[in-house]
Design an enzyme around this catalytic site. Sequence first.
Site, PDB file in Angstrom:
ATOM      1  N   LYS A  62       1.047  -1.676  -0.276  1.00 21.43           N
ATOM      2  CA  LYS A  62       0.317  -0.208   0.020  1.00 21.43           C
ATOM      3  C   LYS A  62       1.015   1.033  -0.329  1.00 21.43           C
ATOM      4  O   LYS A  62       0.396   2.112  -0.509  1.00 21.43           O
ATOM      5  CB  LYS A  62      -0.579  -0.467   1.440  1.00 21.43           C
ATOM      6  CG  LYS A  62      -1.650   1.182   1.388  1.00 21.43           C
ATOM      7  CD  LYS A  62      -2.351   1.193   3.323  1.00 21.43           C
ATOM      8  CE  LYS A  62      -1.886   1.360   3.965  1.00 21.43           C
ATOM      9  NZ  LYS A  62      -1.349   3.109   3.998  1.00 21.43           N
ATOM     10  N   ASN A  63       1.959   1.301   0.489  1.00 24.15           N
ATOM     11  CA  ASN A  63       2.839   2.099   0.957  1.00 24.15           C
ATOM     12  C   ASN A  63       3.658   2.291  -0.354  1.00 24.15           C
ATOM     13  O   ASN A  63       5.235   3.469   0.158  1.00 24.15           O
ATOM     14  CB  ASN A  63       3.178   2.608   2.725  1.00 24.15           C
ATOM     15  CG  ASN A  63       1.978   2.075   3.529  1.00 24.15           C
ATOM     16  OD1 ASN A  63       1.297   2.719   2.888  1.00 24.15           O
ATOM     17  ND2 ASN A  63       2.676   1.757   4.609  1.00 24.15           N
ATOM     18  N   CYS A 160      -5.292   7.157   9.273  1.00 25.28           N
ATOM     19  CA  CYS A 160      -5.582   7.079  10.926  1.00 25.28           C
ATOM     20  C   CYS A 160      -4.745   7.914  12.086  1.00 25.28           C
ATOM     21  O   CYS A 160      -4.185   8.738  12.134  1.00 25.28           O
ATOM     22  CB  CYS A 160      -4.286   5.728  11.066  1.00 25.28           C
ATOM     23  SG  CYS A 160      -5.178   4.710  10.007  1.00 25.28           S
ATOM     24  N   ARG A 165      -0.153  14.129  13.159  1.00 22.99           N
ATOM     25  CA  ARG A 165       0.228  13.859  12.012  1.00 22.99           C
ATOM     26  C   ARG A 165       1.144  15.214  10.697  1.00 22.99           C
ATOM     27  O   ARG A 165      -0.142  16.032   9.972  1.00 22.99           O
ATOM     28  CB  ARG A 165      -0.574  13.112  11.227  1.00 22.99           C
ATOM     29  CG  ARG A 165      -1.347  11.937  11.529  1.00 22.99           C
ATOM     30  CD  ARG A 165      -0.441  10.697  10.834  1.00 22.99           C
ATOM     31  NE  ARG A 165      -0.123  10.380  10.449  1.00 22.99           N
ATOM     32  CZ  ARG A 165      -0.125   8.799   9.516  1.00 22.99           C
ATOM     33  NH1 ARG A 165      -1.723   8.550   9.685  1.00 22.99           N
ATOM     34  NH2 ARG A 165       0.314   8.293   8.633  1.00 22.99           N
ATOM     35  N   ASP A 350       4.602  -0.367  11.897  1.00 23.25           N
ATOM     36  CA  ASP A 350       3.384  -0.968  11.984  1.00 23.25           C
ATOM     37  C   ASP A 350       3.264  -1.886  12.166  1.00 23.25           C
ATOM     38  O   ASP A 350       2.428  -2.977  12.057  1.00 23.25           O
ATOM     39  CB  ASP A 350       2.951  -0.772  10.520  1.00 23.25           C
ATOM     40  CG  ASP A 350       3.443   0.727  10.150  1.00 23.25           C
ATOM     41  OD1 ASP A 350       3.397   0.945   9.056  1.00 23.25           O
ATOM     42  OD2 ASP A 350       2.502   2.468  10.632  1.00 23.25           O
ATOM     43  N   ARG A 458      -9.082  -0.353   3.905  1.00 24.27           N
ATOM     44  CA  ARG A 458      -8.087   0.531   3.093  1.00 24.27           C
ATOM     45  C   ARG A 458      -6.380  -0.465   2.588  1.00 24.27           C
ATOM     46  O   ARG A 458      -5.512   0.322   2.162  1.00 24.27           O
ATOM     47  CB  ARG A 458      -7.983   1.748   3.950  1.00 24.27           C
ATOM     48  CG  ARG A 458      -8.624   2.543   4.292  1.00 24.27           C
ATOM     49  CD  ARG A 458      -8.206   3.694   4.982  1.00 24.27           C
ATOM     50  NE  ARG A 458      -7.060   4.700   4.891  1.00 24.27           N
ATOM     51  CZ  ARG A 458      -6.404   5.085   5.647  1.00 24.27           C
ATOM     52  NH1 ARG A 458      -6.321   4.584   6.738  1.00 24.27           N
ATOM     53  NH2 ARG A 458      -5.010   5.171   5.350  1.00 24.27           N
TER      54      ARG A 458
END
Length: 478
Positions: A62-63, A160, A165, A350, A458
């Site tokens: 995803k990243n 999230c 952030r 993560d 997601r």
Amino acid sequence: MAEHDATSDEAEKLAQSPEDLEAAGRKLDAQKAGARVGLTSDEIIINGGRPLKGRIEVRGAKNLATKAMVAALLGKSPSVLRNVPNISDVRVVAGLLALHGVLITRGDDPGEWRLDPSNVEVAHQADIDAHAGSSRIPILFCGPLLHRLGEAFIPDLGGCRIGDRPIDFHLDALRKFGAVIEKLPSGISLTAPHGLKGANIELPYPSVGATEQVLLTSVLAEGQTELRNAAIEPEIIDLICILQKMGAIISVEPNRVIFIEGVPELRGYDHRAIFDRNEAASWAAAALATKGDVFVGGVKQEEMMTFLNVFRKVGGDFDVHDDGIRFWHPGGDLKPVTIETDVHPGFMTDWQQPLVVALTQAQGVSTIHETVYENRFGFTDALNKMGADITVYKDGLSDPRRRVKRREFEQAAVITGPVPLRGADIEVPDLRGGFSHLIAALTAEGQSKVTNLGIISRGYENFIEKLRLLGADFVFES
Ligand code: EPZ
């Protein structure tokens, strides 16, 4: 400047991927089952206590995939990205690109996306705002849109709730390239009146996003850029490979230094996205917590080494194969560990949430120092509700101190085990914490109802199907 008249339903169309349509067929079966217990489409009932056993495949990260899609904006010709996971974060970025005039089509292979940036145009702010949703990726559109259009509007970011952030590192870097940034009620507007020029940038912290921001802006900037204290995660290196394929000149030096020589033009790329380390670690942790045996296809050892060491220290075992890694619980007690999350090649922030569930079953006291985000243990409330014994220290323990100098505290969680987990009704708080809730429900004796599942989709492709493949006992309504 011509306003692109794409509407967000064009973006929505992209959501109907072949996998989505195919999964719909499977969902009809689940629908019947789910209807019987009155489930909504955003919740699942799990009967825990069964080991996960079987094989699943993990696709692109995803990243990385989301950033690679943005990089396509920089090319004069179309790009092809392969191994793209069917997750909502990818579909959100595809929709944003479509709003800016990028023609996106799906290739013949599942996971193949074709992106044609020939007609990039300014999009309506309202459409961007409406479509950006919970994504943080829009901030990476700055450099590419400034290069292509001389302007950009970036909506306030989602993502999230694991900390506040901020994007100060991004904005400081963009200003050093010559961008002019104006804060608007719903986001930021950027222009580059004198174009973008190479700069010397030192990041206060090896931020993944800020490093990507500098890479995506510097490759077409005039002159050389020197980036110091850069992130060097595998996904960053994979993005650098993509940019080099496009014609960029980038060298990764020792000590987190990256040199970029700006070039006048870039072409499209053809690239197979690196696998998703976070998803792989999540399924490995699920195998450990449920005393199972899971083969995770598509993953490589090199990018997982730190995780593999911890997995073995806790008492798990693994076998590395050419096409994936087999993770299993070999029997016997799980052992407590002390972990400090860190930037690559350290233990990823993560990875801690899914692993915590296995640590609740270890014989003794484990400690996790979270040094990257300031609020990444929220998910432990639900685990304690299920019987776990986890104490979170908001201001951390003695050392290590948080590395992000924005605030002088780090968080720590102390997990005492083994404790039996009991099924409960729990709500998913964020992406990785949400997956740890699934693992907890699978580990617990009895029935759990997990709600707010949309957050998990997601970043975890077809996770319901994967649970089914691994023999989990659950009822789900599509
Ligand atoms: C990326 O987030 C990942 N997300 C995160 O994964 C991952 O946890 C993180 O990198 C660290 O590896 C994506 O790639 C979409 P950072 P990012 O910039 O880029 C502070 C997941 O679950 N910071 O390295 O946002 C920041 O607040 C997600 O897949 C500033 O202070 O991470 C944090 O404390 C969660 N100012 C620290 O740096 C800035 O301008 C690390 O953030 C930028 C960051």
